[in-house]
Design a protein around this motif. Structure first.
Motif, PDB file in Angstrom:
ATOM      1  N   ASN A 196     -24.776 -13.342 -20.610  1.00 10.44           N
ATOM      2  CA  ASN A 196     -25.240 -12.725 -19.475  1.00 10.44           C
ATOM      3  C   ASN A 196     -24.340 -11.483 -18.895  1.00 10.44           C
ATOM      4  N   ARG A 197     -22.929 -11.825 -19.433  1.00  8.99           N
ATOM      5  CA  ARG A 197     -21.895 -10.796 -19.094  1.00  8.99           C
ATOM      6  C   ARG A 197     -22.382  -9.457 -19.766  1.00  8.99           C
ATOM      7  N   LEU A 198     -22.907  -9.078 -20.455  1.00 11.94           N
ATOM      8  CA  LEU A 198     -23.489  -7.999 -21.107  1.00 11.94           C
ATOM      9  C   LEU A 198     -24.584  -7.463 -20.522  1.00 11.94           C
ATOM     10  N   ASP A 199     -25.301  -8.256 -19.503  1.00  9.10           N
ATOM     11  CA  ASP A 199     -26.603  -7.834 -18.817  1.00  9.10           C
ATOM     12  C   ASP A 199     -26.094  -7.343 -17.439  1.00  9.10           C
ATOM     13  N   ARG A 200     -25.954  -5.818 -17.038  1.00  3.88           N
ATOM     14  CA  ARG A 200     -25.650  -5.814 -15.611  1.00  3.88           C
ATOM     15  C   ARG A 200     -26.690  -6.101 -14.725  1.00  3.88           C
ATOM     16  N   ALA A 201     -27.793  -6.565 -14.923  1.00  4.66           N
ATOM     17  CA  ALA A 201     -28.690  -7.004 -13.923  1.00  4.66           C
ATOM     18  C   ALA A 201     -28.089  -8.516 -13.658  1.00  4.66           C
ATOM     19  N   ARG A 202     -27.474  -9.112 -14.254  1.00  7.66           N
ATOM     20  CA  ARG A 202     -26.761 -10.428 -13.868  1.00  7.66           C
ATOM     21  C   ARG A 202     -25.792 -10.510 -12.881  1.00  7.66           C
ATOM     22  N   PHE A 203     -25.451  -9.065 -12.504  1.00  9.08           N
ATOM     23  CA  PHE A 203     -24.295  -9.016 -11.448  1.00  9.08           C
ATOM     24  C   PHE A 203     -24.849  -8.479 -10.043  1.00  9.08           C
ATOM     25  N   LYS A 204     -26.160  -8.597 -10.005  1.00  8.75           N
ATOM     26  CA  LYS A 204     -26.744  -8.141  -8.756  1.00  8.75           C
ATOM     27  C   LYS A 204     -26.960  -9.455  -7.714  1.00  8.75           C
ATOM     28  N   CYS A 205     -26.728  -9.182  -6.514  1.00  4.62           N
ATOM     29  CA  CYS A 205     -26.842 -10.117  -5.580  1.00  4.62           C
ATOM     30  C   CYS A 205     -28.233 -10.645  -5.619  1.00  4.62           C
ATOM     31  N   SER A 206     -28.464 -11.989  -5.407  1.00  3.02           N
ATOM     32  CA  SER A 206     -29.639 -12.991  -5.727  1.00  3.02           C
ATOM     33  C   SER A 206     -30.324 -13.027  -4.509  1.00  3.02           C
TER      34      SER A 206
ATOM     35  N   GLY B 119     -12.336 -16.412  -9.813  1.00  2.00           N
ATOM     36  CA  GLY B 119     -13.042 -16.629 -10.978  1.00  2.00           C
ATOM     37  C   GLY B 119     -12.286 -17.714 -11.937  1.00  2.00           C
ATOM     38  N   SER B 120     -13.124 -18.231 -12.938  1.00  4.96           N
ATOM     39  CA  SER B 120     -12.588 -19.032 -13.727  1.00  4.96           C
ATOM     40  C   SER B 120     -12.534 -18.508 -15.180  1.00  4.96           C
ATOM     41  N   GLY B 121     -11.725 -17.367 -14.928  1.00  2.00           N
ATOM     42  CA  GLY B 121     -11.354 -16.380 -16.241  1.00  2.00           C
ATOM     43  C   GLY B 121     -12.487 -15.632 -16.672  1.00  2.00           C
ATOM     44  N   PHE B 122     -12.780 -15.216 -17.620  1.00  2.00           N
ATOM     45  CA  PHE B 122     -13.680 -14.358 -18.072  1.00  2.00           C
ATOM     46  C   PHE B 122     -15.254 -14.884 -18.085  1.00  2.00           C
ATOM     47  N   ILE B 123     -15.436 -16.131 -17.929  1.00  3.39           N
ATOM     48  CA  ILE B 123     -16.945 -16.621 -17.939  1.00  3.39           C
ATOM     49  C   ILE B 123     -17.596 -16.381 -16.900  1.00  3.39           C
ATOM     50  N   THR B 124     -17.329 -16.935 -15.769  1.00  5.69           N
ATOM     51  CA  THR B 124     -17.946 -16.760 -14.207  1.00  5.69           C
ATOM     52  C   THR B 124     -16.760 -16.604 -13.299  1.00  5.69           C
ATOM     53  N   GLN B 125     -17.392 -16.069 -12.232  1.00  5.64           N
ATOM     54  CA  GLN B 125     -16.759 -15.553 -10.990  1.00  5.64           C
ATOM     55  C   GLN B 125     -17.473 -15.706  -9.823  1.00  5.64           C
TER      56      GLN B 125
END
Length: 93
Positions: free
Chosen positions: A13-23, A35-41
């Motif tokens: 999901n980090r590769l998909d910019r849509a996954r960084f939009k406000c829900s 954040g917990s490192g690179f995985i999620t924030q």
């Protein structure tokens, strides 16, 4: 296995910019809070101020997970009990 699946899904999901939009409002303007490192924030939407995890999951996956795979706990039992008790209480008024 669920943790491994979560890790793989989050990395993809980090590769998909849509996954960084406000829900909530779909804004792309957000600020990382922690954040917990690179995985999620944990991010805050700068438009509506919602705190949400990035990258987000696909809404269809969330619906499926919470309908089928999510184990119901104490709070779910209370919600169901409350919803069945309230109509009965109001009918007595």
């Amino acid at each position: 296995m669920p943790k491994v699946a979560y890790l793989i899904r989050s990395l993809a999901n980090r590769l998909d910019r849509a996954r960084f939009k406000c829900s909530n409002c779909a804004s792309t303007q957000n600020q990382v809070q922690t954040g917990s490192g690179f995985i999620t924030q944990l991010s805050r939407c700068m438009n509506c101020k919602l705190l949400f995890r990035t990258p987000t999951d696909d809404p269809a996956l969330n619906a499926s997970f919470y309908e089928d795979a999510y184990p119901q706990g104490f709070s779910s039992v209370i919600s169901r009990t409350r919803s069945s008790v309230l109509p009965r209480l109001f009918s007595e008024l």
